[in-house]
Design a protein around this motif. Structure first.
Motif, PDB file in Angstrom:
ATOM      1  N   PRO A  30       0.819  -1.204   0.000  1.00 21.78           N
ATOM      2  CA  PRO A  30       0.000   0.000   0.000  1.00 21.78           C
ATOM      3  C   PRO A  30       0.850   1.250   0.000  1.00 21.78           C
ATOM      4  O   PRO A  30       1.954   1.269   0.530  1.00 21.78           O
ATOM      5  CB  PRO A  30      -0.793  -0.120   1.306  1.00 21.78           C
ATOM      6  N   LEU A  31       0.319   2.281  -0.572  1.00 20.71           N
ATOM      7  CA  LEU A  31       0.982   3.585  -0.547  1.00 20.71           C
ATOM      8  C   LEU A  31       0.813   4.206   0.825  1.00 20.71           C
ATOM      9  O   LEU A  31      -0.252   4.187   1.403  1.00 20.71           O
ATOM     10  CB  LEU A  31       0.344   4.497  -1.590  1.00 20.71           C
ATOM     11  N   MET A  32       1.877   4.751   1.350  1.00 22.85           N
ATOM     12  CA  MET A  32       1.808   5.451   2.630  1.00 22.85           C
ATOM     13  C   MET A  32       2.333   6.855   2.410  1.00 22.85           C
ATOM     14  O   MET A  32       3.500   7.041   2.107  1.00 22.85           O
ATOM     15  CB  MET A  32       2.637   4.720   3.682  1.00 22.85           C
ATOM     16  N   PRO A  33       1.475   7.887   2.521  1.00 21.20           N
ATOM     17  CA  PRO A  33       1.883   9.236   2.172  1.00 21.20           C
ATOM     18  C   PRO A  33       2.846   9.898   3.142  1.00 21.20           C
ATOM     19  O   PRO A  33       3.493   9.256   3.932  1.00 21.20           O
ATOM     20  CB  PRO A  33       0.571   9.993   2.091  1.00 21.20           C
ATOM     21  N   LEU A  34       2.873  11.224   3.066  1.00 16.04           N
ATOM     22  CA  LEU A  34       3.957  11.946   3.701  1.00 16.04           C
ATOM     23  C   LEU A  34       4.029  11.811   5.207  1.00 16.04           C
ATOM     24  O   LEU A  34       5.098  11.884   5.767  1.00 16.04           O
ATOM     25  CB  LEU A  34       3.831  13.432   3.345  1.00 16.04           C
ATOM     26  N   SER A  35       2.923  11.686   5.910  1.00 10.76           N
ATOM     27  CA  SER A  35       3.020  11.480   7.344  1.00 10.76           C
ATOM     28  C   SER A  35       2.858   9.989   7.611  1.00 10.76           C
ATOM     29  O   SER A  35       2.113   9.328   6.939  1.00 10.76           O
ATOM     30  CB  SER A  35       1.917  12.252   8.066  1.00 10.76           C
ATOM     31  N   TRP A  36       3.595   9.437   8.608  1.00  6.66           N
ATOM     32  CA  TRP A  36       3.563   7.984   8.728  1.00  6.66           C
ATOM     33  C   TRP A  36       3.602   7.495  10.157  1.00  6.66           C
ATOM     34  O   TRP A  36       4.008   8.200  11.055  1.00  6.66           O
ATOM     35  CB  TRP A  36       4.692   7.339   7.914  1.00  6.66           C
ATOM     36  N   GLY A 294      11.295  12.566  12.720  1.00  6.47           N
ATOM     37  CA  GLY A 294      10.666  12.116  13.945  1.00  6.47           C
ATOM     38  C   GLY A 294      11.451  12.541  15.177  1.00  6.47           C
ATOM     39  O   GLY A 294      12.679  12.673  15.130  1.00  6.47           O
ATOM     40  N   THR A 295      10.753  12.740  16.270  1.00  8.65           N
ATOM     41  CA  THR A 295      11.417  13.090  17.528  1.00  8.65           C
ATOM     42  C   THR A 295      11.177  12.013  18.578  1.00  8.65           C
ATOM     43  O   THR A 295      12.127  11.427  19.100  1.00  8.65           O
ATOM     44  CB  THR A 295      10.933  14.456  18.040  1.00  8.65           C
ATOM     45  N   GLY A 352       6.458  18.110   8.990  1.00  9.93           N
ATOM     46  CA  GLY A 352       6.066  17.155  10.016  1.00  9.93           C
ATOM     47  C   GLY A 352       6.977  17.198  11.226  1.00  9.93           C
ATOM     48  O   GLY A 352       7.929  17.989  11.298  1.00  9.93           O
ATOM     49  N   ASP A 353       6.698  16.338  12.183  1.00  9.13           N
ATOM     50  CA  ASP A 353       7.471  16.262  13.414  1.00  9.13           C
ATOM     51  C   ASP A 353       8.935  15.964  13.125  1.00  9.13           C
ATOM     52  O   ASP A 353       9.264  14.932  12.556  1.00  9.13           O
ATOM     53  CB  ASP A 353       6.879  15.171  14.315  1.00  9.13           C
TER      54      ASP A 353
END
Length: 411
Positions: A30-36, A294-295, A352-353
């Motif tokens: 599946p495609l997983m877009p910019l935020s994950w 990510g943090t 994003g984060d």
């Protein structure tokens, strides 16, 4: 009689090709877009970055379908005395190609690919009967390879821009229609009448994106996929090597009948790569960590992706060399135990984060655990564009930037 092209439509002037039935559901990832939010892994344990500039751990989002472009009007030519002549669009293509070859700054692509040209992509042999005229690059890295080869006039669209376009490619990029913010859906893609599709991510061919390469082939649309992210995970090389990038550039150049241009691009990249390797600090005793995003749950490079290859090439050690994945979900206690000497920060523009380099630095300096790292206390950061840490036309630039950074910090 001198002929002057006039039209109220700016799209490529090519006869549309027939399309077939809708694709069936496949087992493509599946495609997983910019935020994950979750790691996508293969049965072999190697990670599968699901989309450009994405790493383990994001929410699945909505696929942007994109809007179909207006129907192609009849092409008109006018003579010097303004008499209007209706002609077939195939003739217009020939005339416009001739004009482009004479001074548009776009590499001439009038040469035909050899009859029955074949290239192999992730175990699939692609039959290319003629030079594509309406190619679609499914993400920015694929588009930048095509534009570097001078193929803007052969592109019907692109999508999924993740970083500012390379300065030298800005002008031709503006001439290529952007079909969607992320991947175009199947209908939006087929509305452009593509005769070739190129992606560096398997997620582009997920059912909810363009559909499988097999289904596209049934419609007469060959689809090229980078070896870095094959649908069959067993076909992905154990490590990301520059030779694979150079071969891919050569394949695309062959498909479009610009093989010599491809050879020149690869020769220049090889020269720069060798120079970066020669100028790297020798006997450098430094552990390097590549921090993507990510943090709370940082995405960190393992050994099998491009960052691992670059680190070895420059004579340093990857702090996570024992992780046999391209990217992995890290935790700050484990990172603190490894205590890297240098941190390479991917600079992302998604918002994003922990995406931008500055957001990462701010977090690292404020977090009670991360702020105690040797690299953080000594301000040993190297910043690279996010798109350069995946195999692409930018990858040699990443080697140069990291090599220069190591020389500055430890030279």
């Amino acid at each position: 009689m001198a002929l002057v092209y006039t039209s109220r439509w700016s799209g490529p002037l090519v006869s549309p090709m027939a399309t077939g039935a809708e694709s069936s559901t496949t087992n493509a990832s599946p495609l997983m877009p910019l935020s994950w939010t979750s790691m996508a892994t293969s049965p072999e344990g190697r990670d599968r970055p699901p989309a450009p500039n994405q790493r383990p751990g994001t929410d699945r989002g909505r696929i942007s379908e994109g809007a179909a472009r207006p129907a192609r009007p009849r092409v008109m030519l006018r003579s010097a005395n303004m008499k209007t002549i209706a002609i077939r669009s195939g003739m217009a293509v020939a005339l416009l190609t001739l004009v482009a070859a004479c001074g548009s700054g776009t590499a001439a692509t009038t040469a035909s690919a050899p009859a029955g040209t074949r290239v192999t992509s992730c175990g699939v042999t692609l039959e290319i009967p003629a030079v594509p005229r309406r190619a679609v690059a499914m993400e920015q890295n694929a588009a930048e390879i095509m534009l570097t080869l001078g193929l803007a006039d052969r592109m019907a669209g692109t999508a999924y821009q993740t970083d500012p376009v390379l300065p030298e490619l800005k002008e031709p990029y503006t001439r290529v229609p952007v079909l969607a913010r992320q991947y175009p859906g199947r209908e939006a893609l087929l509305a452009e009448k593509p005769d070739f599709v190129y992606s560096m991510r398997a997620s582009a061919f997920a059912p909810e994106a363009a559909g499988s390469r097999e289904d596209l082939a049934k419609l007469g649309v060959p689809a090229y996929l980078s070896s870095n992210d094959c649908e069959d995970r067993a076909l992905i090389p154990a490590t990301a090597e520059f030779e694979a990038i150079f071969k891919e550039i050569g394949d695309i150049a062959t498909v479009f009948g610009v093989r010599e241009r491809g050879q020149a691009v690869v020769a220049d990249l090889r020269r720069r790569l060798e120079a970066a390797e020669r100028s790297a600090p020798r006997d450098l005793d430094a552990d390097v960590m590549w921090y993507y995003s990510g943090t709370k749950v940082p995405a960190i490079a393992g050994d099998t992706g491009l960052p691992g290859t670059i680190t070895k090439l420059l004579g340093s050690r990857n702090a996570f060399a024992d992780v046999e994945q391209q990217w992995t979900e890290g935790n700050w206690e484990e990172i603190a135990a490894r205590d890297p000497d240098v941190i390479v920060l991917a600079d992302l523009t998604r918002g994003g984060d922990g995406d931008s380099a500055e957001a990462k630095k701010r977090f690292l300096r404020e977090d009670p655990v991360a702020s105690e790292l040797t690299a953080v206390k000594n301000d040993r950061f190297i910043v690279v564009p996010g798109s350069s840490v995946d195999p692409s036309i930018r990858s040699v630039t990443a080697v140069e930037q990291v090599g220069q950074g190591l020389a500055r910090l430890h030279g």
